[in-house]
Design a protein around this motif. Structure first.
Motif, PDB file in Angstrom:
ATOM      1  N   PHE A   1       0.812  -1.210   0.000  1.00  0.00           N
ATOM      2  CA  PHE A   1       0.000   0.000   0.000  1.00  0.00           C
ATOM      3  C   PHE A   1       0.852   1.270   0.000  1.00  0.00           C
ATOM      4  O   PHE A   1       0.349   2.365   0.182  1.00  0.00           O
ATOM      5  CB  PHE A   1      -0.954   0.001   1.193  1.00  0.00           C
ATOM      6  CG  PHE A   1      -1.863  -1.196   1.205  1.00  0.00           C
ATOM      7  CD1 PHE A   1      -2.833  -1.358   0.241  1.00  0.00           C
ATOM      8  CD2 PHE A   1      -1.720  -2.177   2.168  1.00  0.00           C
ATOM      9  CE1 PHE A   1      -3.653  -2.461   0.230  1.00  0.00           C
ATOM     10  CE2 PHE A   1      -2.533  -3.285   2.177  1.00  0.00           C
ATOM     11  CZ  PHE A   1      -3.510  -3.434   1.204  1.00  0.00           C
ATOM     12  N   GLU A   2       2.151   1.100  -0.183  1.00  0.00           N
ATOM     13  CA  GLU A   2       3.063   2.236  -0.264  1.00  0.00           C
ATOM     14  C   GLU A   2       3.556   2.356  -1.705  1.00  0.00           C
ATOM     15  O   GLU A   2       3.321   1.486  -2.522  1.00  0.00           O
ATOM     16  CB  GLU A   2       4.247   2.037   0.676  1.00  0.00           C
ATOM     17  CG  GLU A   2       3.843   1.968   2.135  1.00  0.00           C
ATOM     18  CD  GLU A   2       5.034   1.722   3.031  1.00  0.00           C
ATOM     19  OE1 GLU A   2       5.914   2.612   3.081  1.00  0.00           O
ATOM     20  OE2 GLU A   2       5.088   0.664   3.663  1.00  0.00           O
ATOM     21  N   ALA A   3       4.288   3.413  -1.980  1.00  0.00           N
ATOM     22  CA  ALA A   3       4.790   3.637  -3.337  1.00  0.00           C
ATOM     23  C   ALA A   3       6.303   3.745  -3.338  1.00  0.00           C
ATOM     24  O   ALA A   3       6.908   4.143  -2.344  1.00  0.00           O
ATOM     25  CB  ALA A   3       4.184   4.920  -3.911  1.00  0.00           C
ATOM     26  N   ALA A   4       6.895   3.396  -4.466  1.00  0.00           N
ATOM     27  CA  ALA A   4       8.327   3.583  -4.679  1.00  0.00           C
ATOM     28  C   ALA A   4       8.520   4.936  -5.356  1.00  0.00           C
ATOM     29  O   ALA A   4       7.671   5.373  -6.141  1.00  0.00           O
ATOM     30  CB  ALA A   4       8.882   2.462  -5.555  1.00  0.00           C
ATOM     31  N   PHE A   5       9.631   5.576  -5.071  1.00  0.00           N
ATOM     32  CA  PHE A   5       9.928   6.893  -5.623  1.00  0.00           C
ATOM     33  C   PHE A   5      11.272   6.855  -6.337  1.00  0.00           C
ATOM     34  O   PHE A   5      12.228   6.298  -5.813  1.00  0.00           O
ATOM     35  CB  PHE A   5      10.021   7.949  -4.506  1.00  0.00           C
ATOM     36  CG  PHE A   5       8.746   8.166  -3.756  1.00  0.00           C
ATOM     37  CD1 PHE A   5       7.930   9.234  -4.067  1.00  0.00           C
ATOM     38  CD2 PHE A   5       8.372   7.310  -2.738  1.00  0.00           C
ATOM     39  CE1 PHE A   5       6.750   9.448  -3.372  1.00  0.00           C
ATOM     40  CE2 PHE A   5       7.196   7.507  -2.032  1.00  0.00           C
ATOM     41  CZ  PHE A   5       6.381   8.578  -2.359  1.00  0.00           C
ATOM     42  N   SER A   6      11.335   7.460  -7.494  1.00  0.00           N
ATOM     43  CA  SER A   6      12.632   7.644  -8.144  1.00  0.00           C
ATOM     44  C   SER A   6      13.145   9.029  -7.769  1.00  0.00           C
ATOM     45  O   SER A   6      12.400   9.864  -7.256  1.00  0.00           O
ATOM     46  CB  SER A   6      12.508   7.510  -9.663  1.00  0.00           C
ATOM     47  OG  SER A   6      11.652   8.506 -10.178  1.00  0.00           O
ATOM     48  N   SER A   7      14.430   9.242  -8.021  1.00  0.00           N
ATOM     49  CA  SER A   7      15.013  10.542  -7.686  1.00  0.00           C
ATOM     50  C   SER A   7      16.047  10.938  -8.723  1.00  0.00           C
ATOM     51  O   SER A   7      16.323  10.181  -9.661  1.00  0.00           O
ATOM     52  CB  SER A   7      15.652  10.489  -6.297  1.00  0.00           C
ATOM     53  OG  SER A   7      16.852   9.738  -6.352  1.00  0.00           O
ATOM     54  N   ALA A   8      16.644  12.079  -8.517  1.00  0.00           N
ATOM     55  CA  ALA A   8      17.630  12.598  -9.459  1.00  0.00           C
ATOM     56  C   ALA A   8      18.890  11.744  -9.521  1.00  0.00           C
ATOM     57  O   ALA A   8      19.630  11.812 -10.487  1.00  0.00           O
ATOM     58  CB  ALA A   8      18.000  14.038  -9.085  1.00  0.00           C
ATOM     59  N   VAL A   9      19.139  10.922  -8.517  1.00  0.00           N
ATOM     60  CA  VAL A   9      20.346  10.088  -8.534  1.00  0.00           C
ATOM     61  C   VAL A   9      20.140   8.760  -9.259  1.00  0.00           C
ATOM     62  O   VAL A   9      21.100   8.062  -9.544  1.00  0.00           O
ATOM     63  CB  VAL A   9      20.902   9.816  -7.114  1.00  0.00           C
ATOM     64  CG1 VAL A   9      21.280  11.128  -6.438  1.00  0.00           C
ATOM     65  CG2 VAL A   9      19.929   9.026  -6.285  1.00  0.00           C
ATOM     66  N   HIS A  10      18.903   8.401  -9.544  1.00  0.00           N
ATOM     67  CA  HIS A  10      18.649   7.161 -10.287  1.00  0.00           C
ATOM     68  C   HIS A  10      19.016   7.371 -11.756  1.00  0.00           C
ATOM     69  O   HIS A  10      18.524   8.286 -12.397  1.00  0.00           O
ATOM     70  CB  HIS A  10      17.178   6.744 -10.177  1.00  0.00           C
ATOM     71  CG  HIS A  10      16.824   6.240  -8.817  1.00  0.00           C
ATOM     72  ND1 HIS A  10      16.058   6.963  -7.948  1.00  0.00           N
ATOM     73  CD2 HIS A  10      17.135   5.086  -8.191  1.00  0.00           C
ATOM     74  CE1 HIS A  10      15.906   6.282  -6.829  1.00  0.00           C
ATOM     75  NE2 HIS A  10      16.558   5.130  -6.940  1.00  0.00           N
ATOM     76  N   ALA A  11      19.875   6.490 -12.265  1.00  0.00           N
ATOM     77  CA  ALA A  11      20.340   6.604 -13.649  1.00  0.00           C
ATOM     78  C   ALA A  11      20.366   5.214 -14.279  1.00  0.00           C
ATOM     79  O   ALA A  11      19.785   4.274 -13.745  1.00  0.00           O
ATOM     80  CB  ALA A  11      21.725   7.253 -13.673  1.00  0.00           C
ATOM     81  N   SER A  12      21.050   5.082 -15.398  1.00  0.00           N
ATOM     82  CA  SER A  12      21.049   3.815 -16.129  1.00  0.00           C
ATOM     83  C   SER A  12      21.649   2.676 -15.312  1.00  0.00           C
ATOM     84  O   SER A  12      21.187   1.536 -15.395  1.00  0.00           O
ATOM     85  CB  SER A  12      21.760   3.961 -17.471  1.00  0.00           C
ATOM     86  OG  SER A  12      23.090   4.359 -17.268  1.00  0.00           O
ATOM     87  N   ALA A  13      22.661   2.941 -14.501  1.00  0.00           N
ATOM     88  CA  ALA A  13      23.256   1.882 -13.682  1.00  0.00           C
ATOM     89  C   ALA A  13      22.230   1.316 -12.704  1.00  0.00           C
ATOM     90  O   ALA A  13      22.104   0.090 -12.559  1.00  0.00           O
ATOM     91  CB  ALA A  13      24.474   2.410 -12.926  1.00  0.00           C
ATOM     92  N   GLU A  14      21.469   2.197 -12.054  1.00  0.00           N
ATOM     93  CA  GLU A  14      20.458   1.754 -11.105  1.00  0.00           C
ATOM     94  C   GLU A  14      19.318   1.033 -11.817  1.00  0.00           C
ATOM     95  O   GLU A  14      18.752   0.075 -11.288  1.00  0.00           O
ATOM     96  CB  GLU A  14      19.919   2.939 -10.290  1.00  0.00           C
ATOM     97  CG  GLU A  14      20.900   3.493  -9.283  1.00  0.00           C
ATOM     98  CD  GLU A  14      22.001   4.351  -9.899  1.00  0.00           C
ATOM     99  OE1 GLU A  14      23.033   4.509  -9.237  1.00  0.00           O
ATOM    100  OE2 GLU A  14      21.841   4.852 -11.032  1.00  0.00           O
ATOM    101  N   LEU A  15      19.006   1.468 -13.028  1.00  0.00           N
ATOM    102  CA  LEU A  15      17.959   0.779 -13.787  1.00  0.00           C
ATOM    103  C   LEU A  15      18.414  -0.637 -14.139  1.00  0.00           C
ATOM    104  O   LEU A  15      17.621  -1.580 -14.072  1.00  0.00           O
ATOM    105  CB  LEU A  15      17.591   1.557 -15.051  1.00  0.00           C
ATOM    106  CG  LEU A  15      16.374   1.018 -15.796  1.00  0.00           C
ATOM    107  CD1 LEU A  15      15.128   1.048 -14.918  1.00  0.00           C
ATOM    108  CD2 LEU A  15      16.145   1.824 -17.063  1.00  0.00           C
ATOM    109  N   GLY A  16      19.676  -0.803 -14.470  1.00  0.00           N
ATOM    110  CA  GLY A  16      20.216  -2.129 -14.742  1.00  0.00           C
ATOM    111  C   GLY A  16      20.138  -3.029 -13.523  1.00  0.00           C
ATOM    112  O   GLY A  16      19.774  -4.213 -13.623  1.00  0.00           O
ATOM    113  N   ILE A  17      20.463  -2.490 -12.359  1.00  0.00           N
ATOM    114  CA  ILE A  17      20.365  -3.245 -11.106  1.00  0.00           C
ATOM    115  C   ILE A  17      18.912  -3.627 -10.856  1.00  0.00           C
ATOM    116  O   ILE A  17      18.604  -4.764 -10.501  1.00  0.00           O
ATOM    117  CB  ILE A  17      20.940  -2.420  -9.932  1.00  0.00           C
ATOM    118  CG1 ILE A  17      22.447  -2.257 -10.101  1.00  0.00           C
ATOM    119  CG2 ILE A  17      20.596  -3.052  -8.592  1.00  0.00           C
ATOM    120  CD1 ILE A  17      23.064  -1.208  -9.188  1.00  0.00           C
TER     121      ILE A  17
END
Length: 152
Positions: free
Chosen positions: A122-138
């Motif tokens: 019932f909670e949400a995940a948040f992206s931020s300015a530090v999320h980039a392609s490396a984090e998307l790969g992870i």
């Protein structure tokens, strides 16, 4: 706010509202200034964070297509939530029908893979300015592993 709404807030009314820095004039001014900066069209950080959230939602949607798991991802801007249910979730009653045990298994599989999502469905995940392609790969690798190991 409007008088009729404000009179619903304690101590005048039945709605209790509290939180760190809630209503603090300095925190409110900082929050409004931040929102003004983020609303500027040229603010690349906000747009990058929103694109990252969209990409993360797409990763989840692609993964469940192959796994044939009932899951819907709801996203607004930089916020996204995965519900183990078929069809859009538009209210709390629909959210409660989602498979919470499946979410718990998914949460733990993602955590095992190094991705910390909200522990509650019932909670949400948040992206931020530090999320980039490396984090998307992870994130993508963690999702693939999680859906390989999850039995819904």
């Amino acid at each position: 706010g409007r008088r009729d709404l404000m009179e619903r807030i304690a101590p005048a009314g039945p709605v209790y509202q509290a939180g760190t820095l809630s209503g603090n004039p300095l925190a409110m001014a900082a929050g409004l200034a931040t929102l003004d900066l983020l609303a500027e069209e040229e603010n690349k950080r906000w747009h990058a964070a929103e694109r990252w959230a969209a990409s993360a939602a797409e990763v989840l949607e692609r993964a469940v297509e192959h796994a044939e798991i009932p899951l819907v991802v709801q996203r607004v801007g930089t916020i996204f939530t995965a519900f183990f249910i078929r069809g859009a979730v538009q209210n709390y009653a629909e959210a409660k029908r989602a498979d919470r045990q499946a979410y718990a298994r998914f949460f733990h599989r993602m955590l095992d893979a190094g991705v910390y999502l909200p522990p509650s469905p019932f909670e949400a995940a948040f992206s931020s300015a530090v999320h980039a392609s490396a984090e998307l790969g992870i994130f993508e690798a963690a999702v693939a592993t999680a859906f390989e190991r999850i039995a819904v």
